[in-house]
Design a protein around this motif. Structure first.
Motif, PDB file in Angstrom:
ATOM      1  N   LEU A 286       0.678  -1.010   0.146  1.00 12.81           N
ATOM      2  CA  LEU A 286      -0.073  -0.023   0.137  1.00 12.81           C
ATOM      3  C   LEU A 286       0.702   0.880  -0.252  1.00 12.81           C
ATOM      4  CD1 LEU A 286      -2.746  -1.271   2.318  1.00 12.81           C
ATOM      5  CD2 LEU A 286      -3.028  -0.288  -0.230  1.00 12.81           C
ATOM      6  N   ALA A 287       2.011   1.024   0.928  1.00 14.39           N
ATOM      7  CA  ALA A 287       2.690   2.132   0.480  1.00 14.39           C
ATOM      8  C   ALA A 287       3.444   3.137  -1.299  1.00 14.39           C
ATOM      9  CB  ALA A 287       4.487   1.689   1.854  1.00 14.39           C
ATOM     10  N   PHE A 288       3.875   1.661  -1.280  1.00 19.46           N
ATOM     11  CA  PHE A 288       4.408   1.154  -3.077  1.00 19.46           C
ATOM     12  C   PHE A 288       2.574   1.715  -3.720  1.00 19.46           C
ATOM     13  CE2 PHE A 288       2.415  -0.849  -6.619  1.00 19.46           C
ATOM     14  CZ  PHE A 288       3.623  -0.628  -7.499  1.00 19.46           C
ATOM     15  N   TYR A 289       1.648   1.890  -3.416  1.00 16.12           N
ATOM     16  CA  TYR A 289       0.632   2.157  -4.202  1.00 16.12           C
ATOM     17  C   TYR A 289      -0.144   3.268  -4.482  1.00 16.12           C
ATOM     18  CZ  TYR A 289      -4.413   1.684  -5.984  1.00 16.12           C
ATOM     19  OH  TYR A 289      -5.816   1.398  -6.808  1.00 16.12           O
ATOM     20  N   ILE A 290       0.864   3.999  -3.064  1.00 24.96           N
ATOM     21  CA  ILE A 290      -0.054   5.342  -2.881  1.00 24.96           C
ATOM     22  C   ILE A 290       1.147   6.864  -2.846  1.00 24.96           C
ATOM     23  CG2 ILE A 290      -2.002   4.353  -1.432  1.00 24.96           C
ATOM     24  CD1 ILE A 290      -0.406   5.937   1.453  1.00 24.96           C
ATOM     25  N   GLY A 292       2.599   7.417  -5.141  1.00 23.75           N
ATOM     26  CA  GLY A 292       2.836   9.037  -6.022  1.00 23.75           C
ATOM     27  C   GLY A 292       1.811   9.946  -5.916  1.00 23.75           C
ATOM     28  N   SER A 293       0.942  10.085  -4.419  1.00 26.77           N
ATOM     29  CA  SER A 293      -0.319   9.870  -4.709  1.00 26.77           C
ATOM     30  C   SER A 293      -0.250  11.081  -3.905  1.00 26.77           C
ATOM     31  CB  SER A 293      -2.074   9.395  -4.420  1.00 26.77           C
ATOM     32  OG  SER A 293      -1.946   8.871  -5.627  1.00 26.77           O
ATOM     33  N   VAL A 294       0.409  10.790  -2.196  1.00 25.07           N
ATOM     34  CA  VAL A 294       0.501  11.657  -1.667  1.00 25.07           C
ATOM     35  C   VAL A 294       2.064  11.458  -1.042  1.00 25.07           C
ATOM     36  CG1 VAL A 294      -1.391  10.268  -0.254  1.00 25.07           C
ATOM     37  CG2 VAL A 294       0.863   9.209   0.156  1.00 25.07           C
ATOM     38  N   GLN A 304      -3.934   6.583   5.430  1.00 27.50           N
ATOM     39  CA  GLN A 304      -3.728   7.304   3.946  1.00 27.50           C
ATOM     40  C   GLN A 304      -3.411   5.930   3.018  1.00 27.50           C
ATOM     41  OE1 GLN A 304      -3.060  10.142   2.459  1.00 27.50           O
ATOM     42  NE2 GLN A 304      -2.826  11.330   4.231  1.00 27.50           N
ATOM     43  N   GLN A 305      -3.129   4.530   3.084  1.00 24.55           N
ATOM     44  CA  GLN A 305      -3.076   3.862   2.439  1.00 24.55           C
ATOM     45  C   GLN A 305      -4.271   3.453   2.545  1.00 24.55           C
ATOM     46  OE1 GLN A 305      -0.990   0.758   4.788  1.00 24.55           O
ATOM     47  NE2 GLN A 305       1.722   1.869   4.171  1.00 24.55           N
ATOM     48  N   TYR A 306      -5.391   3.214   3.386  1.00 25.93           N
ATOM     49  CA  TYR A 306      -6.046   2.813   3.479  1.00 25.93           C
ATOM     50  C   TYR A 306      -7.874   3.581   2.659  1.00 25.93           C
ATOM     51  CZ  TYR A 306      -6.504  -1.806   5.739  1.00 25.93           C
ATOM     52  OH  TYR A 306      -6.021  -3.429   4.958  1.00 25.93           O
ATOM     53  N   VAL A 307      -7.700   4.560   3.539  1.00 28.00           N
ATOM     54  CA  VAL A 307      -8.632   5.950   2.166  1.00 28.00           C
ATOM     55  C   VAL A 307      -8.190   6.053   0.949  1.00 28.00           C
ATOM     56  CG1 VAL A 307      -8.074   8.606   1.942  1.00 28.00           C
ATOM     57  CG2 VAL A 307      -8.167   7.768   4.152  1.00 28.00           C
ATOM     58  N   HIS A 308      -7.424   5.538   0.068  1.00 30.70           N
ATOM     59  CA  HIS A 308      -6.352   5.008  -0.836  1.00 30.70           C
ATOM     60  C   HIS A 308      -7.341   3.844  -1.147  1.00 30.70           C
ATOM     61  CE1 HIS A 308      -4.649   9.202  -0.521  1.00 30.70           C
ATOM     62  NE2 HIS A 308      -4.585   9.050  -1.846  1.00 30.70           N
TER      63      HIS A 308
END
Length: 565
Positions: A286-290, A292-294, A304-308
């Motif tokens: 999830l750190a990798f997944y988000i 680019g956004s955060v 942040q991980q679970y919001v996205h």
């Protein structure tokens, strides 16, 4: 469960005066003693579910994200797996002996090579684990309150602390119900983002294997990165203490319940790390997944991980759903952190002060320390705090495990666990000395005394030294510091069924009945004494250990005190 208010006066015919908090079994939860059969009324399933409910914490997601961001994909995965295997293997004997003898981590440590006072240091180590992780989990919850409800972090920290108190005060009685009821909801919400991403963006998982984070070696494996990452993950090795705080309430193992008993002990004991490692890997993904956004700085924050993650299938309510999930998770784990911390502080202060105002008092102490850490911004130093702590924690766990899996089979230590002050030396160099030396060397390694690799692998240095030194010291001392005095009560410790006796004896001091495993003979009071009154007695000066019943060498042939295998 009792607080001796008049500590100077000897016991009278009417017994001594007690504190109501300490006298209430529902509040006290046998915090300083053997958990009797009469209290262990839960099924293996309920005990295991309650214990596993405590690992709902989201620090695993933050830890996994931090490891991946710092060391890249390959090093992070190897580090997490190496730590998980280590934690699983060390957790097996600890869980088994705790469930078998119905004692918590502190009482187990006493009899596994540390001695009565020697385990006071490990009580502080364990208490530190509970308030450090309470602070980390509370910080995560406060982040959710800030993002979802716009509550300032400083206020959120206070709310996150106060909300836990009502649940923890009533111990296992309240926690077992809360954990069982909330577990299905928590599991569904935890896996939902991963299922959604797998359906909608399956390519993200293959892209994850190329995630470099801030690693100077990119996504490829680095032995320094593996060691550093494993050191952070190994800080969780003391989690086994929280698991056995519940496993001590397991019913006695019988031929009829053996399979369920073993299933519960293994799944809720060392098995916690299977889900723990999966969560760390999930946090890394999830750190990798988000990222680019955060950005990488916030990518390890579970909120942040679970919001996205929730946005992938429930965008309109993603923030509210993520806030609810984080709050639920943190309530489940911080109730366990506060509960276990209260047990540990109770053990620590009862031995040093010979007073016990009740477990409830120490809930406020533990939560108060955690609140101070939160206000001090402990989350921002996640890797540093956990990396340092793991050196001390793993030295302690390694020394205990070495006694259980090496010393006992080799008959270098007694085959049973003796936890009562009346029968123990104050210090046993086998475990206590091993832990001190292993901790000192590994901490020196952590501060680069042995170079970069020594720092990266300092927790493994601690584990190796503790596992080697414990049997060495047991052999050199001939095991003489395990048992200071043999059990000489006429009533046998085992019943006709070969299990710990449920026969109750009346304590000469407090005039209360306790089951046989929790009672010793007291020459000072001329009668039976419960383990807590024995711990709180300050006028006897351990005279029983220098009398005719005292013994120097270990007596390995004591079938009356061995519970059924």
């Amino acid at each position: 469960m009792t607080e001796i208010v008049d500590k100077e006066a000897p016991a009278t015919a009417a017994g001594r005066t007690y504190n109501d908090w300490a006298q209430n079994d529902t509040l006290e939860d046998y915090s300083l003693r053997y958990a009797p059969k009469s209290f262990r009324r839960w099924t293996p399933y309920v005990v295991a579910t309650t214990a596993l409910g405590g690992i709902a914490y989201l620090a695993d997601f933050a830890i996994g994200g931090s490891i991946a961001i710092s060391n890249g994909f390959s090093s992070a995965m190897v580090a997490i797996l190496a730590a998980a295997v280590t934690i699983f293997l060390t957790g097996i004997p600890i869980s088994y002996y705790s469930a078998k003898y119905s004692i918590d981590m502190d009482l187990l440590t006493r009899g596994a090579g540390f001695g009565y006072l020697g385990s006071t240091l490990t009580s502080v180590i364990y208490a530190s684990f509970t308030f450090i992780f309470f602070a980390l989990e509370g910080s995560i919850m406060a982040q959710a309150l800030d993002l979802g409800l716009h509550i300032p972090l400083a206020v959120g920290y206070l709310i996150c602390s106060l909300i836990i108190l009502p649940l923890v005060i009533y111990g296992m009685t309240a926690l077992s119900k809360m954990q069982v009821w909330t577990q299905p909801v928590w599991l569904v919400l935890m896996v939902a983002p991963f299922v959604s991403i797998a359906i909608q963006e399956p390519g993200k998982f293959s892209q994850f294997t190329h995630f470099a984070g801030n690693s100077p070696t990119g996504s490829s494996i680095s032995m320094l990165g593996v060691g550093a990452g494993a050191g952070v993950a190994l800080s969780l090795i003391a989690q086994i203490g929280e698991q056995v705080d519940y496993l001590r309430f397991m019913p006695d193992k019988t031929p009829q319940n053996a399979k369920k008993w073993w299933g519960a002990v293994l799944s809720a004991g060392p098995g916690w790390v299977v889900l723990g490692a999966a969560k760390q890997m999930g946090g890394a993904f999830l750190a990798f997944y988000i990222a680019g956004s955060v950005g990488l700085a916030k990518a390890n924050e579970p909120i942040q991980q679970y919001v996205h993650g929730f946005k992938t299938f429930a965008a309109p309510v993603a923030l509210g759903l993520a806030t609810f999930f984080v709050i639920l998770s943190q309530v489940k784990i911080n109730s366990t952190n506060a509960y276990s911390g209260s047990l540990s502080w109770s053990n620590f202060f009862s031995r040093l002060t010979h007073r016990h105002p009740g477990r409830v008092v120490y809930i406020f102490l533990n939560v108060g320390i955690a609140l101070a850490l939160m206000e001090g911004g402990v989350f921002g130093f996640l890797n540093t705090v956990l990396g340092f702590y793991s050196n001390v924690a793993i030295a302690w766990i390694g020394a205990v495990v070495a006694d259980l899996v090496i010393n006992k089979p080799l008959k270098l230590s007694p085959s049973y666990i003796e936890f009562k002050r009346a029968h123990l030396y104050n210090f046993n160099p086998v475990g206590f000395g091993s832990m001190l030396i292993a901790s000192a060397v590994s901490i020196a390694a952590y501060f680069e005394a042995f170079g970069d690799y020594g720092k990266a692998y300092s927790p493994f240095i601690a584990l190796f030294l503790a596992m080697v030194l414990s049997p060495l010291f047991a052999y050199l001392t001939k095991g003489k510091y395990y048992i200071a005095r043999l059990d000489d009560l006429e009533e046998p410790l085992l019943g006709p069924d070969g299990l710990p006796s449920a026969v109750e004896l009346t304590c000469t001091v407090c005039k209360t009945d306790f089951e046989r495993p929790d009672v010793a003979n007291c020459p000072f009071h001329s009668g039976a004494i419960c383990s807590l009154c024995c711990s709180l007695e300050k006028d006897c000066h351990d005279s029983c250990k220098s009398g005719p019943g005292a013994t120097g060498p270990v007596d390995l042939a004591m079938p009356a005190v061995r519970a059924a295998d």
